[in-house]
Design an enzyme around this catalytic site. Structure first.
Site, PDB file in Angstrom:
ATOM      1  N   LYS A  15     -10.902  -1.580   7.053  1.00 54.05           N
ATOM      2  CA  LYS A  15      -9.676  -1.278   7.798  1.00 54.05           C
ATOM      3  C   LYS A  15     -10.109  -0.796   9.186  1.00 54.05           C
ATOM      4  CE  LYS A  15      -6.165   2.388   7.573  1.00 54.05           C
ATOM      5  NZ  LYS A  15      -5.160   3.033   6.720  1.00 54.05           N
ATOM      6  N   ARG A  32       0.307  10.620  -0.016  1.00 56.97           N
ATOM      7  CA  ARG A  32       0.655  11.733   0.875  1.00 56.97           C
ATOM      8  C   ARG A  32       1.870  12.500   0.397  1.00 56.97           C
ATOM      9  NH1 ARG A  32       0.609   8.542   6.453  1.00 56.97           N
ATOM     10  NH2 ARG A  32      -1.162   7.226   6.010  1.00 56.97           N
ATOM     11  N   GLU A  59       0.855  -1.200   0.000  1.00 59.68           N
ATOM     12  CA  GLU A  59       0.000   0.000   0.000  1.00 59.68           C
ATOM     13  C   GLU A  59       0.883   1.240   0.000  1.00 59.68           C
ATOM     14  OE1 GLU A  59      -2.820   0.328   3.288  1.00 59.68           O
ATOM     15  OE2 GLU A  59      -2.801   2.511   3.086  1.00 59.68           O
TER      16      GLU A  59
HETATM   17  C1  3PG Z   1      -0.609   5.198   8.315  1.00 58.63           C
HETATM   18  O1  3PG Z   1      -1.398   5.980   8.771  1.00 58.63           O
HETATM   19  O2  3PG Z   1       0.403   5.535   7.698  1.00 58.63           O
HETATM   20  C2  3PG Z   1      -0.861   3.752   8.481  1.00 58.63           C
HETATM   21  O3  3PG Z   1      -2.008   3.528   9.198  1.00 58.63           O
HETATM   22  C3  3PG Z   1       0.325   3.074   9.094  1.00 58.63           C
HETATM   23  O4  3PG Z   1       0.431   3.415  10.393  1.00 58.63           O
HETATM   24  P1  3PG Z   1       1.780   3.059  11.184  1.00 58.63           P
HETATM   25  O5  3PG Z   1       2.859   3.926  10.620  1.00 58.63           O
HETATM   26  O6  3PG Z   1       1.454   3.394  12.617  1.00 58.63           O
HETATM   27  O7  3PG Z   1       2.063   1.592  10.969  1.00 58.63           O
END
Ligand code: 3PG
Length: 216
Positions: free
Chosen positions: A137, A53, A49
């Site tokens: 999710k 961003r 994934e």
């Molecule tokens: C995110 O918001 O980038 C994902 O949910 C991953 O979260 P994490 O960096 O806490 O694993």
């Protein structure tokens, strides 16, 4: 042709069943995205994934889809119908959102690419169940109540399976993976920013292999 929710549920279940952990990644350049994804696939984590961003996110997703053999690449942080259309146009195989708006859910009805929408409460989950969603999710997993909270949803939200994401680590992931209503977990810990910056691809492959073993 009518796009059926049943088919999209089947498709997302196939994708999420490929590995116990979905790496959640953010990149500024396609080369780094390709090398990191190759390291993860080598370690047994083919479902990738990449979050929307950064300005380069779509280019990074395209590069991984094109160049990383065995990868199943999807987009994360899909917030708007326009972002969804962009991701479908470049061949994303799945879409992930931190939450669900009516606009986003309606927009996904036009596409055969499955959406994994985020929820943190029973009411949010029930609204998506009413739309035919079977896979959600759970976000942000640790902050929203952790594995005990998710476990307590299982008897009431029957038929739903979750991919908890947010704050997970190699140590915390097994508590979630042991739950009947969890299909896999997501997280960035398998490809930490410092290892990516150091181009420590073997280090990332090793973390991925440890994560892969959580499913055995
Ligand atoms: C995110 O918001 O980038 C994902 O949910 C991953 O979260 P994490 O960096 O806490 O694993």
């Amino acid at each position: 042709m009518k796009i059926r929710m049943k088919d999209k549920n089947e498709r997302i279940s196939e994708v999420l069943a490929l590995a116990p952990v979905v790496p959640v990644l953010q990149f500024d350049d396609p080369d780094t995205a390709v090398q990191t994804s190759q390291a993860l696939v080598r370690g047994g984590l083919p479902v990738i994934e990449i979050t929307l961003r950064t300005p380069q996110a779509l280019d990074c997703i395209s590069a991984v889809a094109r160049e990383v053999e065995g990868a199943v690449v999807g987009a994360g942080t899909v917030m708007t119908p326009a972002m969804m259309s962009d991701c479908v146009a470049i061949g994303c195989q799945f879409l992930v959102s931190p939450g669900a708006t009516t606009e986003l859910i309606d927009a996904n009805k036009k596409f055969d690419v499955p959406l994994l929408p985020g929820v943190a409460t029973p009411s949010e989950a029930m609204a998506l169940m009413a739309e035919g969603y079977e896979f959600l999710k759970f976000f942000p997993a640790e902050q929203a109540g952790g594995s005990n909270y998710l476990k307590s949803l299982a008897p009431v939200l029957q038929g739903l399976k979750f991919c908890p994401t947010g704050g997970l680590t190699a140590e915390k992931a097994p508590q979630y993976l042991a739950l009947d209503n969890v299909i896999c977990v997501g997280g960035s810990w398998v490809a930490p920013k410092d290892l990516i910056a150091a181009q420590d691809w073997d280090g990332i492959t090793a973390l991925a292999a440890t994560a892969t073993a959580l499913g055995q």
